[in-house]
Scaffold this motif. Structure first.
Motif, PDB file in Angstrom:
ATOM      1  N   THR A   1      -0.951   2.279   7.319  1.00 26.52           N
ATOM      2  CA  THR A   1      -0.607   1.226   5.962  1.00 26.52           C
ATOM      3  C   THR A   1      -0.455   1.733   4.567  1.00 26.52           C
ATOM      4  O   THR A   1      -0.733   2.936   4.482  1.00 26.52           O
ATOM      5  N   GLN A   2      -0.017   0.785   3.933  1.00 30.93           N
ATOM      6  CA  GLN A   2       0.111   1.560   2.330  1.00 30.93           C
ATOM      7  C   GLN A   2      -0.901   1.933   1.773  1.00 30.93           C
ATOM      8  O   GLN A   2      -0.954   2.853   0.863  1.00 30.93           O
ATOM      9  N   ASP A   3      -2.268   1.356   2.017  1.00 24.79           N
ATOM     10  CA  ASP A   3      -3.463   1.739   1.376  1.00 24.79           C
ATOM     11  C   ASP A   3      -3.667   2.923   2.125  1.00 24.79           C
ATOM     12  O   ASP A   3      -4.506   3.790   1.304  1.00 24.79           O
ATOM     13  N   GLY A   4      -3.632   3.087   3.093  1.00 22.23           N
ATOM     14  CA  GLY A   4      -4.188   4.380   3.903  1.00 22.23           C
ATOM     15  C   GLY A   4      -3.275   5.554   3.302  1.00 22.23           C
ATOM     16  O   GLY A   4      -3.508   6.806   3.030  1.00 22.23           O
TER      17      GLY A   4
ATOM     18  N   SER B   1      -1.652   5.713   0.381  1.00 20.47           N
ATOM     19  CA  SER B   1      -1.850   6.158  -1.067  1.00 20.47           C
ATOM     20  C   SER B   1      -3.219   6.649  -1.101  1.00 20.47           C
ATOM     21  O   SER B   1      -3.360   7.644  -2.038  1.00 20.47           O
ATOM     22  N   GLN B   2      -4.341   6.347  -0.266  1.00 23.57           N
ATOM     23  CA  GLN B   2      -5.454   6.919  -0.228  1.00 23.57           C
ATOM     24  C   GLN B   2      -5.469   8.466   0.210  1.00 23.57           C
ATOM     25  O   GLN B   2      -5.959   9.585  -0.253  1.00 23.57           O
TER      26      GLN B   2
ATOM     27  N   GLN C   1      -2.577  10.340  -0.110  1.00 25.88           N
ATOM     28  CA  GLN C   1      -2.006  11.005  -1.493  1.00 25.88           C
ATOM     29  C   GLN C   1      -2.870  11.275  -2.313  1.00 25.88           C
ATOM     30  O   GLN C   1      -2.879  12.334  -2.983  1.00 25.88           O
ATOM     31  N   GLU C   2      -3.744  10.419  -2.645  1.00 26.81           N
ATOM     32  CA  GLU C   2      -4.997  10.642  -3.639  1.00 26.81           C
ATOM     33  C   GLU C   2      -5.744  11.989  -3.189  1.00 26.81           C
ATOM     34  O   GLU C   2      -5.978  12.848  -3.967  1.00 26.81           O
TER      35      GLU C   2
END
Length: 48
Positions: free
Chosen positions: A2-5, A7-8, A10-11
């Protein structure tokens, strides 16, 4: 992923890279002449 996954992920990668760069910088600075260390140390606050 998912997009949240994504971005997490990437962080996490960004934080690991930042820590790695800081560790490498510390290694370099410990082998530098003392006057170079002082100059780099004063500039480090601008980098991190």
């Amino acid at each position: 992923m998912t997009q949240d996954g994504a971005s997490q992920f990437q962080e996490v990668i960004r934080q690991e890279l930042e820590l790695s760069v800081k560790k490498e910088l510390e290694k370099i600075l410990t082998t530098a002449p003392s006057h170079e260390f002082e100059r780099a140390n004063s500039n480090r606050t601008m980098l991190f």
